[in-house]
Design an enzyme around this catalytic site. Structure first.
Site, PDB file in Angstrom:
ATOM      1  N   ARG A  16      27.660  45.395  32.884  1.00 20.56           N
ATOM      2  CA  ARG A  16      26.949  44.119  33.060  1.00 20.56           C
ATOM      3  C   ARG A  16      27.352  43.523  34.419  1.00 20.56           C
ATOM      4  O   ARG A  16      28.177  44.087  35.147  1.00 20.56           O
ATOM      5  CB  ARG A  16      27.292  43.153  31.928  1.00 20.56           C
ATOM      6  CG  ARG A  16      28.726  42.681  31.975  1.00 20.56           C
ATOM      7  CD  ARG A  16      29.068  41.734  30.839  1.00 20.56           C
ATOM      8  NE  ARG A  16      30.341  41.083  31.107  1.00 20.56           N
ATOM      9  CZ  ARG A  16      31.091  40.477  30.205  1.00 20.56           C
ATOM     10  NH1 ARG A  16      30.700  40.428  28.941  1.00 20.56           N
ATOM     11  NH2 ARG A  16      32.223  39.894  30.550  1.00 20.56           N
ATOM     12  N   ASP A  37      33.135  51.582  31.808  1.00 21.94           N
ATOM     13  CA  ASP A  37      33.393  50.226  31.282  1.00 21.94           C
ATOM     14  C   ASP A  37      34.066  50.378  29.928  1.00 21.94           C
ATOM     15  O   ASP A  37      34.204  51.503  29.408  1.00 21.94           O
ATOM     16  CB  ASP A  37      32.077  49.429  31.142  1.00 21.94           C
ATOM     17  CG  ASP A  37      32.283  47.915  31.269  1.00 21.94           C
ATOM     18  OD1 ASP A  37      33.019  47.341  30.444  1.00 21.94           O
ATOM     19  OD2 ASP A  37      31.711  47.316  32.189  1.00 21.94           O
ATOM     20  N   ASP A  61      38.615  52.545  30.474  1.00 19.81           N
ATOM     21  CA  ASP A  61      39.488  51.381  30.594  1.00 19.81           C
ATOM     22  C   ASP A  61      40.314  51.618  31.851  1.00 19.81           C
ATOM     23  O   ASP A  61      41.131  52.550  31.901  1.00 19.81           O
ATOM     24  CB  ASP A  61      40.385  51.282  29.352  1.00 19.81           C
ATOM     25  CG  ASP A  61      41.347  50.104  29.434  1.00 19.81           C
ATOM     26  OD1 ASP A  61      41.600  49.603  30.549  1.00 19.81           O
ATOM     27  OD2 ASP A  61      41.865  49.695  28.378  1.00 19.81           O
ATOM     28  N   VAL A  62      40.109  50.792  32.864  1.00 19.24           N
ATOM     29  CA  VAL A  62      40.693  51.077  34.186  1.00 19.24           C
ATOM     30  C   VAL A  62      42.217  51.000  34.194  1.00 19.24           C
ATOM     31  O   VAL A  62      42.855  51.407  35.158  1.00 19.24           O
ATOM     32  CB  VAL A  62      40.117  50.145  35.280  1.00 19.24           C
ATOM     33  CG1 VAL A  62      38.631  50.396  35.481  1.00 19.24           C
ATOM     34  CG2 VAL A  62      40.410  48.666  34.976  1.00 19.24           C
ATOM     35  N   ASN A  88      35.162  47.659  40.516  1.00 21.39           N
ATOM     36  CA  ASN A  88      34.539  46.355  40.257  1.00 21.39           C
ATOM     37  C   ASN A  88      35.084  45.666  39.008  1.00 21.39           C
ATOM     38  O   ASN A  88      35.044  44.442  38.918  1.00 21.39           O
ATOM     39  CB  ASN A  88      33.021  46.557  40.136  1.00 21.39           C
ATOM     40  CG  ASN A  88      32.345  45.381  39.481  1.00 21.39           C
ATOM     41  OD1 ASN A  88      32.131  44.340  40.101  1.00 21.39           O
ATOM     42  ND2 ASN A  88      32.019  45.508  38.192  1.00 21.39           N
ATOM     43  N   TYR A 153      45.060  35.282  38.463  1.00 21.79           N
ATOM     44  CA  TYR A 153      43.872  35.956  39.007  1.00 21.79           C
ATOM     45  C   TYR A 153      43.946  36.007  40.535  1.00 21.79           C
ATOM     46  O   TYR A 153      43.728  37.054  41.157  1.00 21.79           O
ATOM     47  CB  TYR A 153      42.631  35.187  38.538  1.00 21.79           C
ATOM     48  CG  TYR A 153      41.303  35.737  38.987  1.00 21.79           C
ATOM     49  CD1 TYR A 153      40.716  36.807  38.316  1.00 21.79           C
ATOM     50  CD2 TYR A 153      40.611  35.162  40.054  1.00 21.79           C
ATOM     51  CE1 TYR A 153      39.472  37.293  38.715  1.00 21.79           C
ATOM     52  CE2 TYR A 153      39.374  35.642  40.456  1.00 21.79           C
ATOM     53  CZ  TYR A 153      38.803  36.711  39.783  1.00 21.79           C
ATOM     54  OH  TYR A 153      37.580  37.199  40.174  1.00 21.79           O
ATOM     55  N   LYS A 157      43.942  39.238  43.124  1.00 21.10           N
ATOM     56  CA  LYS A 157      42.868  39.458  44.103  1.00 21.10           C
ATOM     57  C   LYS A 157      43.431  39.524  45.524  1.00 21.10           C
ATOM     58  O   LYS A 157      42.875  40.204  46.389  1.00 21.10           O
ATOM     59  CB  LYS A 157      41.790  38.379  43.962  1.00 21.10           C
ATOM     60  CG  LYS A 157      41.021  38.472  42.626  1.00 21.10           C
ATOM     61  CD  LYS A 157      40.316  39.819  42.447  1.00 21.10           C
ATOM     62  CE  LYS A 157      39.427  39.879  41.221  1.00 21.10           C
ATOM     63  NZ  LYS A 157      38.747  41.180  41.063  1.00 21.10           N
ATOM     64  N   THR A 188      27.365  35.406  36.675  1.00 17.14           N
ATOM     65  CA  THR A 188      27.572  36.469  35.686  1.00 17.14           C
ATOM     66  C   THR A 188      28.289  35.865  34.478  1.00 17.14           C
ATOM     67  O   THR A 188      28.651  34.683  34.492  1.00 17.14           O
ATOM     68  CB  THR A 188      28.464  37.599  36.250  1.00 17.14           C
ATOM     69  OG1 THR A 188      29.766  37.052  36.481  1.00 17.14           O
ATOM     70  CG2 THR A 188      27.915  38.182  37.542  1.00 17.14           C
TER      71      THR A 188
HETATM   72  N1  NAD Z   1      31.547  36.099  38.817  1.00 19.01           N
HETATM   73  C1  NAD Z   1      32.251  35.563  39.778  1.00 19.01           C
HETATM   74  O1  NAD Z   1      32.108  34.370  40.075  1.00 19.01           O
HETATM   75  C2  NAD Z   1      33.241  36.401  40.559  1.00 19.01           C
HETATM   76  C3  NAD Z   1      33.787  35.855  41.738  1.00 19.01           C
HETATM   77  C4  NAD Z   1      34.672  36.622  42.487  1.00 19.01           C
HETATM   78  C5  NAD Z   1      35.012  37.892  42.080  1.00 19.01           C
HETATM   79  N2  NAD Z   1      34.490  38.397  40.938  1.00 19.01           N
HETATM   80  C6  NAD Z   1      34.878  39.749  40.566  1.00 19.01           C
HETATM   81  O2  NAD Z   1      33.725  40.557  40.462  1.00 19.01           O
HETATM   82  C7  NAD Z   1      33.970  41.634  39.556  1.00 19.01           C
HETATM   83  C8  NAD Z   1      32.824  41.742  38.578  1.00 19.01           C
HETATM   84  O3  NAD Z   1      32.795  40.592  37.762  1.00 19.01           O
HETATM   85  P1  NAD Z   1      31.446  39.972  37.181  1.00 19.01           P
HETATM   86  O4  NAD Z   1      31.239  38.682  37.864  1.00 19.01           O
HETATM   87  O5  NAD Z   1      30.375  40.974  37.204  1.00 19.01           O
HETATM   88  O6  NAD Z   1      31.931  39.635  35.694  1.00 19.01           O
HETATM   89  P2  NAD Z   1      31.585  40.323  34.278  1.00 19.01           P
HETATM   90  O7  NAD Z   1      32.598  39.764  33.341  1.00 19.01           O
HETATM   91  O8  NAD Z   1      30.149  40.172  33.969  1.00 19.01           O
HETATM   92  O9  NAD Z   1      31.846  41.879  34.524  1.00 19.01           O
HETATM   93  C9  NAD Z   1      33.104  42.459  34.503  1.00 19.01           C
HETATM   94  C10 NAD Z   1      32.995  43.830  33.883  1.00 19.01           C
HETATM   95  O10 NAD Z   1      34.289  44.452  33.908  1.00 19.01           O
HETATM   96  C11 NAD Z   1      34.496  45.067  32.636  1.00 19.01           C
HETATM   97  N3  NAD Z   1      35.914  45.231  32.356  1.00 19.01           N
HETATM   98  C12 NAD Z   1      36.829  44.293  32.015  1.00 19.01           C
HETATM   99  N4  NAD Z   1      38.022  44.857  31.764  1.00 19.01           N
HETATM  100  C13 NAD Z   1      37.859  46.190  31.947  1.00 19.01           C
HETATM  101  C14 NAD Z   1      38.714  47.310  31.838  1.00 19.01           C
HETATM  102  N5  NAD Z   1      40.007  47.185  31.487  1.00 19.01           N
HETATM  103  N6  NAD Z   1      38.223  48.536  32.127  1.00 19.01           N
HETATM  104  C15 NAD Z   1      36.925  48.687  32.492  1.00 19.01           C
HETATM  105  N7  NAD Z   1      36.055  47.671  32.592  1.00 19.01           N
HETATM  106  C16 NAD Z   1      36.530  46.438  32.321  1.00 19.01           C
HETATM  107  C17 NAD Z   1      33.819  44.126  31.648  1.00 19.01           C
HETATM  108  O11 NAD Z   1      33.613  44.747  30.396  1.00 19.01           O
HETATM  109  C18 NAD Z   1      32.553  43.769  32.399  1.00 19.01           C
HETATM  110  O12 NAD Z   1      31.524  44.680  32.149  1.00 19.01           O
HETATM  111  C19 NAD Z   1      35.336  41.338  38.928  1.00 19.01           C
HETATM  112  O13 NAD Z   1      36.323  42.112  39.589  1.00 19.01           O
HETATM  113  C20 NAD Z   1      35.550  39.875  39.220  1.00 19.01           C
HETATM  114  O14 NAD Z   1      36.921  39.530  39.255  1.00 19.01           O
HETATM  115  C21 NAD Z   1      33.623  37.684  40.163  1.00 19.01           C
END
Ligand code: NAD
Length: 253
Positions: A16, A37, A61-62, A88, A153, A157, A188
């Protein structure tokens, strides 16, 4: 001709959000994508939607070394090689540092930081063996500056940027470029918090973000595409902020 014709790219957290959009865009640009994922049902559904010839889903699972090994083996078995990675997957928790339980801090480190390290370690040798390619790590604007309320967090990062720079130095001779994406607020599941009024959130972004809105995951996917394709052929070791101008500076009015 697509920008990623012939490429095979592993994308974590691809069920997602940003990872899903990256998988969709990369496939549209000619890549074959391996989506990893822990959300198996939606992950499988995205892969199915992209088609068997373009996409495969693996449970990944990463934080688990053996699942990385299995994912790489599955990718090679299915598509013959791996020459790209997008780290990601990520999680966030909201807490002030002094209230953050140790296990919460450690779980963020495990997924966001260790997961990125394990991905580089598992996939980079395959990329070198394939003759070179790219790694894109997902940091955050909180990788570039502090943000109160998300200390654990933020720490992870920042760490992702350190990993990015060192990996770029160590892997350049093998033809692997390594860069990082630093998204601001992106629309998201991660940023749509339960119990928070969406109208209030929209108003927050309208007033705080210079471009006046939250970012779309498709916009982040475009940056990931740039860093994965030949368009960025002389770029490695760098963070790229995509935040609607939020970090550009302070506005008085
Ligand atoms: N949404 C924001 O505002 C934002 C801002 C800055 C950075 N990010 C980063 O962007 C990336 C993507 O996030 P997003 O916004 O799409 O959020 P999201 O929560 O929709 O997607 C994150 C995905 O990572 C998966 N995930 C979580 N733990 C996992 C694991 N142990 N192994 C494998 N998969 C795992 C989840 O199941 C999910 O599908 C992340 O690294 C997040 O930290 C997001």
């Amino acid at each position: 001709m697509g920008k990623l014709d012939g490429r095979v790219v592993v994308i974590t957290g691809a069920a997602r959000g940003q990872g899903e959009q990256e998988a969709r865009l990369f496939a549209a640009e000619g890549a074959r994508v391996v989506l990893g994922d822990v959300l198996d049902e939606p992950g499988r559904a995205v892969a199915k939607d992209l088609g068997e010839e373009r996409a495969a889903y693996v449970h990944l699972d990463v934080t688990r070394e053996e699942e990385w090994a299995a994912a790489v083996a599955a990718a090679k078995e299915r598509f013959g090689r791996v020459d790209g990675l997008v780290n990601n997957a990520g999680i966030v928790r909201f807490n002030e540092l002094v209230s953050t339980p140790l296990d919460e801090f450690q779980s963020l480190v495990q997924v966001n930081q260790t997961g990125c390290f394990l991905g580089i370690r598992a996939v980079a040798p395959e990329i070198v063996a394939a003759g070179g390619g790219t790694i894109v790590n997902t940091s955050s604007y909180t990788g570039m500056t502090g943000m109160a309320g998300v200390g654990a967090y933020t720490a992870t990062k920042h760490a992702v940027l350190g990993l990015t720079r060192v990996a770029a130095l160590e892997l350049a001779a093998g033809g692997v470029r390594v860069n990082a994406i630093c998204p601001g607020a992106i629309d998201t599941a991660m940023s749509n918090l339960e119990g928070v009024d969406p109208a209030a959130t929209a108003e927050l972004y309208r007033t705080r973000v210079p471009l006046g809105r939250i970012g779309r995951p498709e916009e982040v996917a475009s940056l990931a595409l740039f860093l994965t394709s030949e368009d960025s052929s002389y770029i490695t070791g760098q963070p790229f902020v995509i935040d609607g101008g939020w970090l550009a500076g302070v506005s008085l009015f």
